[in-house]
Design an enzyme around this catalytic site. Structure first.
Site, short mmCIF file in Angstrom:
data_model
loop_
_atom_site.label_atom_id
_atom_site.label_comp_id
_atom_site.label_asym_id
_atom_site.label_seq_id
_atom_site.Cartn_x
_atom_site.Cartn_y
_atom_site.Cartn_z
CB CYS A 65 33.89 56.05 -15.03
SG CYS A 65 34.82 57.58 -15.24
CG HIS A 125 9.16 45.37 19.25
ND1 HIS A 125 8.00 45.69 18.57
CD2 HIS A 125 9.04 44.08 19.60
CE1 HIS A 125 7.21 44.63 18.54
NE2 HIS A 125 7.81 43.64 19.17
#
Length: 809
Positions: free
Chosen positions: A759, A428
């Protein structure tokens, strides 16, 4: 006008999504499921709806409308005390209204028909369904009451009256005002359906979208033991599973990723001596220590969810992510779908605007839990232990509680963030926080004990799946980027990424895939143990470490299976997030001191004076000291590509010193089922040693591409140990000698028809280095996520000056 007394019950087979005005959103959806999806193999319990006009019929007969107008017409929902008082009066008025005999007869007849179908010992689930419920822009989740395990007609009639009264709870009244609904135009239908015996098995919630990132290519399944209310309410930390939709559609049948929840309690039927029909009991240690679903059951649920999403999407003419409840019947083993509704949060997100929250690293972490959303917020703590304290919460404070319920919603909207002890990502507190746009951290365990009223904290949900509460104010920033007209440069812009928890979120960045996925990060974070220690635990002398390895691997057939599953799920999550774009995975590149830091690692690693130049990368893969560990790495990558269907994964060999070493490693990979070229497998080489450049033509005979590792290349060109404080100032990727080496590598790759990329850190840190790389014709740059947008804009501008047109995609 009073409804006719013979038209108050409609069976699910008579209903569809077009009947929201008749039976409310929940019952209309159940009718759609039963009528359209059950024939397609999606099991849905049968039942009937007591139509919304029956409520009007009841209240007309009782003459209570005038009283309800007196209570609600001038209500001030921000006066919480008065709201609760008026709510109680309205509920008493409605609950006290007698049911007309004609309506009672219809409800009894419906119950009798269900007993004839399922047997006299069945029980009913009685669920509220408002005519303004489960809509695309308003979920009304948990606003109205539902009742489980209703066994006889008198209980059923009482549950119906209680459902009608729940239309006037304080939370429902407040929510209608917030959403702009007229109290007297919203009516309540009630669904009565076969109760699935999940008290003897398990239940939970499925989303056909990742709830935190909005990534739409996964099915997200959560589950716990017992009836489903605990998962929905957040009373338990559930198990979590992901299934990748695109590869599932192509026939791959594996769970992409899983997480074991604590599942400390389960809701079961009461024994009849209590007023309530259900109760919570503790789960056993055995139940907590295993998943509540098998992989096969997860895949069955994913199949049902995909069918439901496809059905709703066809009807709508566009993609409709779904929020689905499921329950497993402990008597039959059948997995039922008991509710489905359009998901109401991610569908409201603007896909063309990228909002990024970031937080400075290094703060003092007080508690951690599941991150809800990706925002950062700060404020003073307000610990709330019950409903009677809700009025103490002030705007901008951070709500800290054991758990939240629908009764808390009127005040949750004024909080800056929410932190709870219990709950998973479909509880909830999570659902309402998403709907309100609040960062929330749920399932922290002891937040109410560790945090105190008035204390200043920073709540961060911007660091992946783990949410962190920091002491004090930690600097953080928010950036917004319009992606709608961002062109793609000719130079491929890829992402450096090692953390699977960030993959779904990072995939929203404009990119051409992942240029460097660091396997060692995943091993360190998700495996934790040295591969050779898993294969030979008897060689680990430390009893504490042996016990830790046993705990890590206890759910698997073998320690090897544990390694393969965890590594493949980590890599697979990254590959799935960017599918079908390429994801270049670098095989492990730990240094010996880093390997030794893993569980059991000291038993297998030498003590080297200079690990940077020692037993690392390719030299390990066929060496007797590690070749068994490399075989496990290969088995995991084979599982990713073949079992998971993620053929976009390319593999990269790091720190390969000699051509003959490259040949041996390629041969070993083929022996382990990773044959270059088979099923499109490409193998790259890290170009980070000067010899890789000197002999690039020879290396190119064995690989498909090169990725320049500028960090190590700079160290070896300049002879500088960047980790040494005494000489670190000499480390500079922009040095002319380093640029000559990089330029020769790019030209060598081009000469051999191989892809060239970079990279290393250089283009992320230095815009001028990125510009130079574009000028010399690098094929791709793989960058850190935080510089992707800025570098993309820079590259586009530079390419325009060079006369290169952007790509059309």
């Amino acid at each position: 006008m009073t409804a006719s007394p013979t038209q108050h019950v409609r069976w699910f087979r008579e209903l569809s999504n077009s009947d929201v005005a008749l039976v409310g959103g929940k019952n209309a959806s159940l009718g759609e499921l039963y009528q359209q999806l059950a024939p397609a193999g999606v099991p849905v319990p049968n039942g009937f709806a007591i139509i919304a006009q029956a409520q009007r019929y009841v209240l007309d007969k009782a003459g209570v409308w005038e009283g309800l107008h007196e209570i609600l017409d001038d209500i001030d929902v921000d006066n919480l005390q008065a709201l609760e008082q008026r709510s109680r009066r309205a509920r008493e008025l409605v609950y006290g209204a007698p049911l007309p005999e004609e309506l009672i007869r219809e409800i009894r007849a419906g119950a009798a028909a269900l007993r004839a179908e399922y047997g006299d010992d069945m029980s009913f689930a009685v669920r509220s369904s408002a005519t303004a419920e489960d809509l695309p822009t308003a979920s009304f989740a948990g606003q109205h009451e539902s009742f489980l395990n209703i066994r006889d007609d008198e209980q059923l009639l009482d549950a119906y009256r209680r459902c009608l009264a729940s239309l006037y709870t304080a939370r429902a009244i407040h929510y209608r005002v917030d959403q702009g609904f007229d109290h007297f135009k919203v009516l309540l239908s009630v669904g009565v359906m076969k109760m699935v015996r999940s008290d003897l098995a398990s239940s939970g919630v499925i989303f056909t979208v990742d709830t935190e990132s909005g990534f739409r290519d996964v099915v997200f399944v959560t589950g716990a033991y017992g009836l489903g209310e605990n998962v929905v309410q957040g009373a338990v930390d559930p198990d979590e599973f992901y299934v990748h939709k695109p590869t599932f559609a192509k026939g791959a049948r594996t769970v992409l990723r899983r997480r074991l929840g604590s599942k400390k309690i389960k809701m079961i039927y009461a024994d009849g001596r209590t007023r309530d029909s259900t109760r919570n009991v503790p789960t056993s240690n055995t139940e907590r220590d295993r998943f509540c679903l098998t992989d096969q059951e997860v895949l069955v649920l994913a199949s049902h969810a995909i069918k439901i999403e496809e059905h709703y999407s066809r009807r709508a003419g566009h993609s409709v992510p779904m929020d689905i409840e499921w329950a497993k019947d402990g008597d039959t083993g059948l997995l039922y779908i008991v509710q489905a509704r359009p998901e109401t949060v991610t569908t409201q997100v603007n896909d063309t605007t990228l909002v990024q929250h970031s937080i400075d690293p290094g703060g003092d972490v007080v508690v951690t839990g599941h991150a809800i959303g990706n925002k950062v917020s700060d404020g003073h703590v307000r610990v709330i232990s019950g409903l009677d304290q809700l009025n103490e919460l002030r705007p901008g404070e951070i709500l800290v509680a054991d758990i939240t319920t629908p009764d808390w919603e009127p005040v949750m909207k004024i909080a800056a963030a929410v932190v709870t002890n219990r709950g998973g990502r479909t509880c909830h507190a999570a659902i309402v926080s998403r709907e309100l746009g609040l960062p929330a951290i749920v399932g922290c365990g002891d937040a109410t004990e560790r945090l105190s009223d008035g204390e200043t904290i920073t709540v961060s949900c911007a660091e992946g799946e783990i949410g962190r509460v920091y002491a004090g104010l930690v600097p953080h920033t928010v950036t917004e980027t319009d992606l709608s007209d961002l062109a793609r440069p000719k130079t491929q812009i890829m992402i450096n990424l090692g953390n699977p928890e960030l993959a779904f979120q990072m995939s929203r960045l404009p990119n051409d895939g992942v240029g460097l996925a660091r396997m060692e990060f995943i091993i360190g974070q998700y495996v934790e143990a040295h591969p050779m220690a898993l294969l030979h635990p008897e060689r680990v002398s430390d009893a504490t470490e042996r016990a830790a390895i046993e705990r890590l691997t206890r759910h698997h057939l073998s320690p090897e299976a544990f390694f393969i599953e965890r590594l493949s799920e980590g890599v697979g999550t990254i590959a799935a997030a960017f599918y079908p774009k390429p994801v270049i995975v670098r095989m492990s590149d730990f240094k010996t001191n880093e390997y030794a830091a893993l569980l059991g690692g000291q038993a297998f690693e030498p003590d080297e004076a200079n690990p940077m130049l020692g037993f690392r990368g390719a030299s390990r893969y066929t060496h007797p000291a590690y070749k068994e560990g490399f075989a496990l790495e290969c088995a995991a990558m084979k599982r990713v590509r073949e079992d998971m269907g993620l053929s976009n994964v390319k593999l990269m060999i790091p720190f390969c010193r000699r051509v003959d070493e490259a040949r041996r490693v390629i041969e070993a990979m083929a022996e382990h089922g990773l044959q270059r070229g088979r099923d499109g497998l490409e193998i790259y080489l890290m170009c980070e040693i000067p010899n890789n450049i000197f002999q690039i033509d020879a290396f190119a005979e064995h690989v498909d591409g090169f990725s320049i590792g500028s960090n190590d290349l700079t160290q070896l060109v300049l002879g500088v140990d960047r980790d040494s404080a005494e000489v670190a100032f000499e480390f500079d990727e922009r040095d002319p000698g380093v640029k000559i080496a990089i330029g020769q590598a790019i030209e060598g790759a081009r000469r051999n028809g191989c892809h060239s990329g970079i990279c290393g850190q250089a283009p992320s840190d230095y815009p001028e280095m990125a510009a130079w790389l574009v000028e010399v014709g690098i094929g791709s740059m793989s960058l850190n996520p935080d510089v992707i947008l800025a570098t993309t804009a820079q590259v586009l501008e530079l390419e325009e000056r060079l006369g290169r047109s952007p790509r059309g995609d």
